[in-house]
Design an enzyme around this catalytic site. Structure first.
Site, PDB file in Angstrom:
ATOM      1  N   ARG A  39       0.843  -1.202   0.000  1.00 11.17           N
ATOM      2  CA  ARG A  39       0.000   0.000   0.000  1.00 11.17           C
ATOM      3  C   ARG A  39       0.872   1.243   0.000  1.00 11.17           C
ATOM      4  O   ARG A  39       1.765   1.394   0.838  1.00 11.17           O
ATOM      5  CB  ARG A  39      -0.908  -0.011   1.230  1.00 11.17           C
ATOM      6  CG  ARG A  39      -1.686   1.284   1.472  1.00 11.17           C
ATOM      7  CD  ARG A  39      -2.624   1.093   2.659  1.00 11.17           C
ATOM      8  NE  ARG A  39      -3.299   2.312   3.071  1.00 11.17           N
ATOM      9  CZ  ARG A  39      -3.020   3.008   4.169  1.00 11.17           C
ATOM     10  NH1 ARG A  39      -2.023   2.604   4.975  1.00 11.17           N
ATOM     11  NH2 ARG A  39      -3.681   4.104   4.475  1.00 11.17           N
ATOM     12  N   ARG A  93     -10.621  20.098   9.035  1.00  8.87           N
ATOM     13  CA  ARG A  93      -9.817  20.493  10.193  1.00  8.87           C
ATOM     14  C   ARG A  93     -10.215  21.887  10.665  1.00  8.87           C
ATOM     15  O   ARG A  93     -10.624  22.730   9.859  1.00  8.87           O
ATOM     16  CB  ARG A  93      -8.318  20.486   9.849  1.00  8.87           C
ATOM     17  CG  ARG A  93      -7.802  19.124   9.399  1.00  8.87           C
ATOM     18  CD  ARG A  93      -6.293  19.154   9.155  1.00  8.87           C
ATOM     19  NE  ARG A  93      -5.814  17.891   8.619  1.00  8.87           N
ATOM     20  CZ  ARG A  93      -5.539  16.806   9.354  1.00  8.87           C
ATOM     21  NH1 ARG A  93      -5.697  16.878  10.669  1.00  8.87           N
ATOM     22  NH2 ARG A  93      -5.122  15.692   8.804  1.00  8.87           N
ATOM     23  N   LYS A 134     -13.323   2.582   0.595  1.00 12.74           N
ATOM     24  CA  LYS A 134     -13.067   2.522   2.033  1.00 12.74           C
ATOM     25  C   LYS A 134     -14.362   2.880   2.764  1.00 12.74           C
ATOM     26  O   LYS A 134     -14.909   3.966   2.574  1.00 12.74           O
ATOM     27  CB  LYS A 134     -11.949   3.487   2.408  1.00 12.74           C
ATOM     28  CG  LYS A 134     -10.601   3.093   1.835  1.00 12.74           C
ATOM     29  CD  LYS A 134      -9.551   4.179   2.024  1.00 12.74           C
ATOM     30  CE  LYS A 134      -9.200   4.401   3.470  1.00 12.74           C
ATOM     31  NZ  LYS A 134      -8.097   5.404   3.601  1.00 12.74           N
ATOM     32  N   THR A 153      -6.813  -1.183   9.887  1.00 12.34           N
ATOM     33  CA  THR A 153      -6.646  -0.214  10.974  1.00 12.34           C
ATOM     34  C   THR A 153      -6.436  -0.864  12.340  1.00 12.34           C
ATOM     35  O   THR A 153      -7.268  -1.624  12.815  1.00 12.34           O
ATOM     36  CB  THR A 153      -7.833   0.775  11.091  1.00 12.34           C
ATOM     37  OG1 THR A 153      -8.260   1.171   9.806  1.00 12.34           O
ATOM     38  CG2 THR A 153      -7.410   1.994  11.877  1.00 12.34           C
TER      39      THR A 153
END
Length: 481
Positions: A35, A76, A217, A275
């Site tokens: 990846r 953010r 994803k 993850t």
């Protein structure tokens, strides 16, 4: 080079694994797919890693899949006068579009799309959910909130909005540039972040133009709600548990993981579980027992692949992390319970001739003395169908197309072998027998199952199943031209 397991291992490359020796060590330890995380590193760094992987592929004679993971839009907050503020439960706090440093009472949130989607009662999560706020009033340029879980909010911390569908494209301008770069250097899979709707996937596939397969994803509640529609247009799926665990209650993630794996398998599309699988191995040479159980659970559930992130990209023990994952996989797959679970969860859907052919191949392999199932494929779809069956024998994918072989290297149980284009079925059988012998899956005394399509070299024509000996003399003696 033959693996002793069926589930695949995805290893992320980064500062701890950038040169030839370290990437080779990961491959030898068990990595099947590499990846490239486009959130970190430059294009030149990724290009160099890509070249090393292709060099290893040539040296070992084994196709290696490369997955480019796109960053997606990052939400953010701005900066603070004091670089941060302490928020306590019950405090009032405002997010707005004012371009000034934040205080103890407000901060800039430079995303008007968020304000457009918010409603009274919506929740805002900051810093991976460590700080939680509930919206009590909002408008096109502000959101007045009450702090429900306090903590220190600091410069440029990430923001999650779990309970609304944000009017944001999954592909930022950076992602578009990264996607084109990844396709140009020749990656095999693109992982698309921030997927909320099937249209996000379709946009990425349009930009990819068939140069790479697109893997969605699943990291947002909206993606879970629309999963069936997203799966239908995706080439594969990643269960991205990090963000799922932020935006959903952590106890909801395990059942969601199980559901997504089963649906992906039923659709014959590879699914990666990702993850924090061996998170402690970033700093420790040994994983925790809970982490080992977590990896094992994903394998028992039938995932095509399990993934290492920071463990292999930036950790102190990248090779050990791959070795650990490999050892767990080998151990699980030897467990008779694993086979019981895998077979009990097999989909019974049969809609096409190819479905019937691969189901028959698996049943023949399980009821007679068959060493391997060998499938000729142009697009990789037949191989994916065989992988969905989770047969008890190895799957050998044969194709003249390198891109196809690399892509199917992500599928459960698949060993990819390059062959020339076919003109006669006898040639297909001979090539399959040689591949089975050369890679140690069979000897001359054994038999294999061969699937192919006539006419040859045309996608979507799988219509032949043949039980064949691995002894070429017997093939020439008994097979028609």
């Amino acid at each position: 080079m033959r693996r002793l397991r069926n589930v695949k291992i995805v290893a992320t490359l980064g500062p701890s694994s950038s040169d030839y020796d370290s990437i080779k060590a990961l491959f030898v330890a068990g990595a099947d797919v590499f990846r490239l995380n486009m959130s970190h590193g430059t294009h030149d760094e990724h290009r160099a890693r890509h070249a090393i992987i292709r060099q290893l592929e040539a040296e070992y004679g084994r196709p290696i899949a490369i997955l480019a993971d796109l960053q997606g839009p990052k939400l953010r907050v701005g900066t603070f006068t004091a670089h941060g503020a302490d928020l306590e439960e019950g405090d009032n706090f405002r997010f707005d579009l004012v371009d000034e440093p934040g205080t103890n009472h407000r901060v800039r949130l430079p995303h008007p799309e968020i304000f457009a989607a918010l409603e009274k009662g919506s929740e805002l999560l900051v810093n991976d959910g460590k700080i939680r706020l509930q919206v009590k009033d909002c408008g096109p340029d502000f959101a007045d909130c009450t702090v429900t879980v306090g903590g220190t909010i600091s410069d440029r911390k990430g923001v999650n909005v779990p309970d609304v569908l944000l009017p944001l494209a999954a592909l930022s301008e950076k992602d578009r540039k990264d996607l084109e770069f990844a396709c140009q250097i020749g990656v095999d899979w693109l992982a698309l972040s921030f997927v909320q709707r099937p249209e996000d996937v379709e946009e990425a596939k349009t930009l990819a133009k068939g140069r790479a397969a697109v893997l969605s994803k699943i990291e947002k509640p909206s993606a879970v709600r629309s999963f069936d529609e997203i799966l239908a247009v995706s080439d594969g799926v990643m269960v991205a548990r990090g963000d799922l665990g932020v935006e959903l209650p952590v106890q909801a993630v395990p059942p969601i993981q199980k559901q997504l794996i089963r649906k992906s398998r039923a659709a014959a599309k590879p699914v990666i579980v990702a993850t924090q699988m061996l998170e402690s191995m970033i700093e420790s040479p040994m994983p925790t027992r809970a982490e080992v159980s977590d990896v094992a659970t994903a394998i028992y559930e039938g995932a095509d692949a399990v993934m290492l992130s920071a463990e292999s990209a930036a950790g102190n023990y990248p090779v050990e992390a791959v070795e650990t994952m490999n050892n767990v996989a080998v151990s699980v797959e030897k467990d008779p319970t694993y086979r019981e679970i895998i077979e009990a969860s097999r989909s019974a859907a049969r809609q096409t001739v190819a479905d019937g052919i691969v189901a028959a191949a698996r049943e023949i392999a399980e009821t007679t003395d068959i060493a391997a199932i060998c499938a000729y494929t142009q697009s990789g779809k037949t191989v994916a169908l065989i992988a969905r069956e989770r047969p008890r024998v190895p799957i050998i994918a044969l194709s003249p197309i390198d891109a196809t072989l690399r892509r199917v290297s992500l599928n459960w149980g698949v060993h990819a072998v390059r062959c020339g284009e076919l003109e006669r079925f006898k040639q297909a059988v001979v090539n399959a027998a040689r591949a089975a012998r050369d890679f140690g899956f069979a000897d001359e005394t054994q038999q294999i199952v061969v699937t192919a399509g006539v006419p040859f070299n045309v996608q979507g024509t799988t219509n032949i199943l043949r039980v064949a000996p691995c002894d070429e003399r017997l093939i020439y003696r008994t097979d028609p031209e």
